[in-house]
Scaffold this motif. Structure first.
Motif, PDB file in Angstrom:
ATOM      1  N   THR A  63      31.144  98.370  80.457  1.00 51.99           N
ATOM      2  CA  THR A  63      31.305  98.791  79.259  1.00 51.99           C
ATOM      3  C   THR A  63      30.826  97.666  78.208  1.00 51.99           C
ATOM      4  OG1 THR A  63      33.003 100.516  79.878  1.00 51.99           O
ATOM      5  CG2 THR A  63      32.784 100.096  77.728  1.00 51.99           C
ATOM      6  N   PRO A  64      29.907  98.034  77.302  1.00 47.01           N
ATOM      7  CA  PRO A  64      29.441  97.148  76.128  1.00 47.01           C
ATOM      8  C   PRO A  64      30.752  96.704  75.613  1.00 47.01           C
ATOM      9  CG  PRO A  64      27.936  98.616  76.194  1.00 47.01           C
ATOM     10  CD  PRO A  64      29.054  99.425  77.120  1.00 47.01           C
ATOM     11  N   TYR A  65      30.451  95.231  74.936  1.00 49.71           N
ATOM     12  CA  TYR A  65      31.536  94.837  73.986  1.00 49.71           C
ATOM     13  C   TYR A  65      31.249  94.756  72.676  1.00 49.71           C
ATOM     14  CZ  TYR A  65      33.904  92.782  78.205  1.00 49.71           C
ATOM     15  OH  TYR A  65      34.697  92.450  79.199  1.00 49.71           O
ATOM     16  N   GLY A  66      30.136  95.417  72.027  1.00 46.45           N
ATOM     17  CA  GLY A  66      29.834  95.402  70.826  1.00 46.45           C
ATOM     18  C   GLY A  66      28.190  94.895  70.454  1.00 46.45           C
ATOM     19  N   GLU A  67      28.158  94.757  69.129  1.00 38.52           N
ATOM     20  CA  GLU A  67      26.821  94.596  68.675  1.00 38.52           C
ATOM     21  C   GLU A  67      26.757  93.187  68.367  1.00 38.52           C
ATOM     22  OE1 GLU A  67      24.035  96.293  68.992  1.00 38.52           O
ATOM     23  OE2 GLU A  67      25.566  97.769  69.953  1.00 38.52           O
TER      24      GLU A  67
ATOM     25  N   ASP B 294      32.747  87.695  67.401  1.00 38.73           N
ATOM     26  CA  ASP B 294      33.787  88.771  67.161  1.00 38.73           C
ATOM     27  C   ASP B 294      33.583  89.880  67.587  1.00 38.73           C
ATOM     28  OD1 ASP B 294      34.916  86.850  65.490  1.00 38.73           O
ATOM     29  OD2 ASP B 294      33.948  87.598  63.520  1.00 38.73           O
ATOM     30  N   GLY B 295      32.214  90.097  68.404  1.00 38.15           N
ATOM     31  CA  GLY B 295      31.874  91.446  69.208  1.00 38.15           C
ATOM     32  C   GLY B 295      32.444  91.298  70.847  1.00 38.15           C
ATOM     33  N   PHE B 296      32.869  90.205  70.949  1.00 37.53           N
ATOM     34  CA  PHE B 296      33.446  90.007  72.672  1.00 37.53           C
ATOM     35  C   PHE B 296      34.994  89.946  72.620  1.00 37.53           C
ATOM     36  CE2 PHE B 296      34.417  87.323  76.283  1.00 37.53           C
ATOM     37  CZ  PHE B 296      34.361  88.045  77.113  1.00 37.53           C
TER      38      PHE B 296
ATOM     39  N   ILE C  53      26.324  82.463  92.177  1.00 39.32           N
ATOM     40  CA  ILE C  53      26.238  82.599  90.593  1.00 39.32           C
ATOM     41  C   ILE C  53      26.982  83.883  90.110  1.00 39.32           C
ATOM     42  CG2 ILE C  53      24.760  82.259  88.746  1.00 39.32           C
ATOM     43  CD1 ILE C  53      24.674  79.979  90.575  1.00 39.32           C
ATOM     44  N   VAL C  54      28.324  83.653  90.310  1.00 41.73           N
ATOM     45  CA  VAL C  54      29.204  84.776  89.796  1.00 41.73           C
ATOM     46  C   VAL C  54      29.166  85.083  88.358  1.00 41.73           C
ATOM     47  CG1 VAL C  54      31.445  85.916  90.247  1.00 41.73           C
ATOM     48  CG2 VAL C  54      30.317  84.759  92.033  1.00 41.73           C
ATOM     49  N   LEU C  55      29.393  86.108  87.905  1.00 38.28           N
ATOM     50  CA  LEU C  55      29.179  86.361  86.340  1.00 38.28           C
ATOM     51  C   LEU C  55      30.512  86.770  85.983  1.00 38.28           C
ATOM     52  CD1 LEU C  55      25.999  88.436  85.796  1.00 38.28           C
ATOM     53  CD2 LEU C  55      26.263  85.941  85.891  1.00 38.28           C
ATOM     54  N   ASP C  56      31.258  86.137  84.831  1.00 36.99           N
ATOM     55  CA  ASP C  56      32.411  86.695  84.148  1.00 36.99           C
ATOM     56  C   ASP C  56      32.126  87.639  83.163  1.00 36.99           C
ATOM     57  OD1 ASP C  56      31.799  85.063  81.941  1.00 36.99           O
ATOM     58  OD2 ASP C  56      33.026  83.458  82.451  1.00 36.99           O
ATOM     59  N   PRO C  57      32.838  88.270  82.442  1.00 32.13           N
ATOM     60  CA  PRO C  57      32.550  89.261  81.326  1.00 32.13           C
ATOM     61  C   PRO C  57      31.831  88.545  80.271  1.00 32.13           C
ATOM     62  CG  PRO C  57      34.912  89.519  82.028  1.00 32.13           C
ATOM     63  CD  PRO C  57      34.379  88.292  82.846  1.00 32.13           C
ATOM     64  N   TYR C  58      32.026  87.316  79.759  1.00 31.35           N
ATOM     65  CA  TYR C  58      31.158  86.775  78.668  1.00 31.35           C
ATOM     66  C   TYR C  58      29.896  86.510  79.224  1.00 31.35           C
ATOM     67  CZ  TYR C  58      30.099  83.822  74.875  1.00 31.35           C
ATOM     68  OH  TYR C  58      29.404  83.226  73.779  1.00 31.35           O
ATOM     69  N   ASP C  59      29.584  86.215  80.463  1.00 32.97           N
ATOM     70  CA  ASP C  59      28.407  86.038  81.065  1.00 32.97           C
ATOM     71  C   ASP C  59      27.595  87.504  80.865  1.00 32.97           C
ATOM     72  OD1 ASP C  59      28.796  83.461  81.676  1.00 32.97           O
ATOM     73  OD2 ASP C  59      29.533  84.022  83.771  1.00 32.97           O
ATOM     74  N   MET C  60      28.182  88.540  81.393  1.00 33.18           N
ATOM     75  CA  MET C  60      27.407  89.790  81.348  1.00 33.18           C
ATOM     76  C   MET C  60      27.138  90.397  79.821  1.00 33.18           C
ATOM     77  SD  MET C  60      26.397  92.309  83.094  1.00 33.18           S
ATOM     78  CE  MET C  60      26.997  92.354  84.777  1.00 33.18           C
ATOM     79  N   HIS C  61      27.944  89.545  78.624  1.00 39.57           N
ATOM     80  CA  HIS C  61      27.939  90.096  77.440  1.00 39.57           C
ATOM     81  C   HIS C  61      26.637  89.393  77.125  1.00 39.57           C
ATOM     82  CE1 HIS C  61      28.723  90.926  73.430  1.00 39.57           C
ATOM     83  NE2 HIS C  61      28.817  89.643  72.973  1.00 39.57           N
ATOM     84  N   ARG C  62      26.619  88.129  77.430  1.00 40.71           N
ATOM     85  CA  ARG C  62      25.506  87.217  76.805  1.00 40.71           C
ATOM     86  C   ARG C  62      24.140  88.016  77.537  1.00 40.71           C
ATOM     87  NH1 ARG C  62      27.454  81.020  76.468  1.00 40.71           N
ATOM     88  NH2 ARG C  62      28.501  81.290  78.558  1.00 40.71           N
TER      89      ARG C  62
END
Length: 226
Positions: free
Chosen positions: A194-198, A204-206, A43-52
């Protein structure tokens, strides 16, 4: 993650788009948790997965890597994946005592797909396919692919997946014994830690931040700085 199998071995032989109907509906799965058990590091995460996940759980990526996630080499590049085992031996660490997903609203893309998968063409575009030997549910119902993956702005998300997959392919083509570590560290720092925003919805934050980082990372790779 590259799989050395043919479509004929694992699917119904068809390819699907976002607006196609596919027999993936499992009647809310009734908590059998078969798809959340014994998955190893797949279950590999992509950057959007980590953001979520970080937004949904209110934790940083570093905090999640303490006990819920782990790092493994995937096709030559270190990436995060969900840690199996947890409180219930062999199962996803995010399952609760009833065998249900405790992060369902912000579960990773691979989990959203199941029992679907993605079939990539040489140009990096992809279509979906139905895995026929993975889900225990015998009588699944038809559902539109777009609805099944349950992600805002599915077309934009698909474009992101294509671009992320394409970038990883570029990196894999550049890998050597000397730069493998620095490439992995760049990927982890730029796209995961590194976070993508709030903002969470709309996205729009990602997406704008991701594509700016992608542009910067591609420049670093082209200039041989990693």
């Amino acid at each position: 993650m590259i799989r050395n199998v043919t479509l004929e071995e694992i699917s119904d032989g068809r390819l699907y788009g976002l607006n196609d109907m596919v027999k993936a509906g499992c009647d809310d799965c009734q908590g059998c948790f078969a798809c959340c058990c014994g998955m190893g590091s797949s279950i590999v995460l992509d950057p959007y997965d980590m953001h979520r996940l970080t937004r949904g759980l209110g934790q940083t990526a570093a905090q999640l890597l303490v006990d819920k996630l782990e790092l493994n080499v995937v096709d030559g590049i270190v990436q995060p994946n969900i840690r199996m085992g947890g409180e219930y031996d062999g199962r996803c660490g995010f399952l609760n005592a009833g065998g249900r997903c405790s992060i369902h609203p912000y579960r990773p893309g691979i989990c959203r797909l199941f029992p679907l998968g993605r079939y990539y063409d040489e140009d990096g575009s992809f279509q979906y396919f139905l895995q026929t030997h993975e889900c225990r549910k015998e009588k699944r119902t038809k559902v539109k692919v777009r609805r099944w993956i349950d992600t805002p702005d599915a077309a934009r998300y698909d474009a992101f997946v294509k671009d992320w997959h394409g970038f990883l392919k570029i990196l894999q083509g550049k890998l050597t014994d000397k730069n493998a570590k620095s490439i992995s560290m760049m990927v982890l720092q730029q796209f995961y830690l590194t976070p993508y925003g709030e903002e969470m919805e709309p996205e729009d934050g990602f997406y704008p931040v991701f594509y700016e980082r992608l542009k910067q990372a591609k420049s670093l790779v082209e200039e041989g700085c990693v």
